[in-house]
Design an enzyme around this catalytic site. Sequence first.
Site, PDB file in Angstrom:
ATOM      1  N   THR A 194     -41.234 -18.104  23.823  1.00 23.29           N
ATOM      2  CA  THR A 194     -42.484 -17.601  24.410  1.00 23.29           C
ATOM      3  C   THR A 194     -43.546 -18.679  24.229  1.00 23.29           C
ATOM      4  O   THR A 194     -43.679 -19.555  25.055  1.00 23.29           O
ATOM      5  CB  THR A 194     -42.908 -16.261  23.779  1.00 23.29           C
ATOM      6  N   LYS A 223     -36.449 -18.105  17.855  1.00 23.28           N
ATOM      7  CA  LYS A 223     -37.718 -18.336  18.530  1.00 23.28           C
ATOM      8  C   LYS A 223     -38.825 -17.784  17.657  1.00 23.28           C
ATOM      9  O   LYS A 223     -38.622 -16.871  16.854  1.00 23.28           O
ATOM     10  CB  LYS A 223     -37.756 -17.707  19.923  1.00 23.28           C
ATOM     11  N   THR A 234     -42.771 -11.877  14.836  1.00 23.36           N
ATOM     12  CA  THR A 234     -42.298 -11.916  16.217  1.00 23.36           C
ATOM     13  C   THR A 234     -41.283 -13.026  16.322  1.00 23.36           C
ATOM     14  O   THR A 234     -41.541 -14.106  16.779  1.00 23.36           O
ATOM     15  CB  THR A 234     -43.426 -12.080  17.232  1.00 23.36           C
ATOM     16  N   GLU A 321     -48.029 -21.898  16.003  1.00 21.38           N
ATOM     17  CA  GLU A 321     -49.051 -22.065  17.040  1.00 21.38           C
ATOM     18  C   GLU A 321     -50.222 -22.897  16.519  1.00 21.38           C
ATOM     19  O   GLU A 321     -50.918 -22.506  15.582  1.00 21.38           O
ATOM     20  CB  GLU A 321     -49.532 -20.702  17.517  1.00 21.38           C
ATOM     21  N   ASN A 459     -53.971 -17.812  21.217  1.00 24.47           N
ATOM     22  CA  ASN A 459     -53.937 -16.355  21.129  1.00 24.47           C
ATOM     23  C   ASN A 459     -55.065 -15.688  21.895  1.00 24.47           C
ATOM     24  O   ASN A 459     -54.948 -14.530  22.295  1.00 24.47           O
ATOM     25  CB  ASN A 459     -53.928 -15.931  19.657  1.00 24.47           C
ATOM     26  N   THR A 464     -53.116 -14.251  29.632  1.00 30.34           N
ATOM     27  CA  THR A 464     -53.584 -14.807  30.908  1.00 30.34           C
ATOM     28  C   THR A 464     -52.589 -15.810  31.459  1.00 30.34           C
ATOM     29  O   THR A 464     -51.673 -16.219  30.787  1.00 30.34           O
ATOM     30  CB  THR A 464     -54.945 -15.493  30.720  1.00 30.34           C
TER      31      THR A 464
END
EC number: 2.3.1.35
Length: 464
Positions: A194, A223, A234, A321, A459, A464
């Site tokens: 993702t 992942k 996640t 991230e 985040n 979007t």
Amino acid sequence: MAPSAQPTAAMATFTRMVKGQMRCYSAPVDAAIPASKRKYIPTSGTYPKGFFVSGTHVGVKASNTKFPDLALITSETPCSAAAVFTTNKFQAAPVQVSKKILNATQGQGIRSVIINSGCANAVTGKGGLEDAMSMATKVDEYTGVAENGTLVMSTGVIGQRLPISKILSKIPEATSSLSSTHDAWLTTARAICTTDTFPKLLSQTFTLPSSPGRTYNIAGMTKGAGMIHPNMATLLGVIATDAPIVPSALQSLLKTSVARSFNAISVDGDTSTNDTVAILANGAAGGAPINSTQNDDYVVMQNILTSFLQSLSQLVVRDGEGATKFVTVRIQNSPDYPSAQLIASTIARSPLVKTALYGRDANWGRILCAIGYTQGVAPGTVVPERTSVSFKPADGSPVLKLLVNGEPEQVDEERASAILQDEDLEIIVDLGGGEKGELGGEEGVYWFCDFSHEYVTINGDYRT
């Protein structure tokens, strides 16, 4: 027997395939895999016998117009299967369905795992459960299994229904394109991503005491880049091996290994609705089945699996991230392992510690603060007068002592800043008074990353 070495560049074909998104789905940009991450992508692998994989483009999320987002891992023969799942109360539909299938089969006769990215199928009610079950049923149909032969995983945005018709229509293509090549494994690993910037895939060979001349193989993909904190976050993982292991032993092996790997990492302290780590063992390499926790094969397999999952889970942290740092926090001389892990976990999820590391600020007071407010540790574990904190540089140079037996050291700020320039750092917390080790030898280890401006951007833009 370490996992296969990670080369310094991605395969040219794969780099071309992923070019177009640096952070998949959250903030699409026209960029290849970051140069600093290419070294983690293997150019070859040793994969378990009898397993075949594929990665297929569905377009689960409308903004994904070309990248694979449906992964299928299958064995040509029935497998023993085991899995561990999220502890989040809002368990996603695929988690519930996979649990039901494992309970019904007792981990026997599983053939496949089907995974979609781009939509979590979480908090989607009865319809979401039906969608997850229909994915499993469709794979069973195309792999020749009567029922309950497929586990299901999903990852992506919570609260949205799957475009289930699109997914089901692509399962025939996914099954017809199954392959055992390295390229196929890499494409499949890419399909479960993702916000990841690179696919996370490892493989290795190993031997067992009962069959020293026989070679076994294990491969795994995972992942995760955000919403990462045990138990688990996640985070999805699939491991396949051709070693013969009965379901009960496999579940025990996985649970113990995950506790010291996937449940010892943190990116942001959030725990997702979807995380699942599953392992399939088809026994295709032959040999005596591992059917007891008491035999030598089990002990060796436990060490192999734990080490393998630690290497695999660390790739998640390296792709955190917005992360610029990979940090190991090691708690030494704790009276017990759970207390050590609680302290390590608290440091790993402290926003103040993480932002200080991003700013290359050797602010050890924030580390002490996190140690001091850790909840649930055994009485007497943390005593300020015998607590020491050090930075261990990645280049092998001497540790930088920050606090010794509760007394601050004269810190060379220039050296501290230089140490924090590197991507890798180890924080050592000694609870027993430095070299004295008054409390004994229990040690806890956690792996985490820093917080950067990019984490907020990623985040903030996620839907979007």
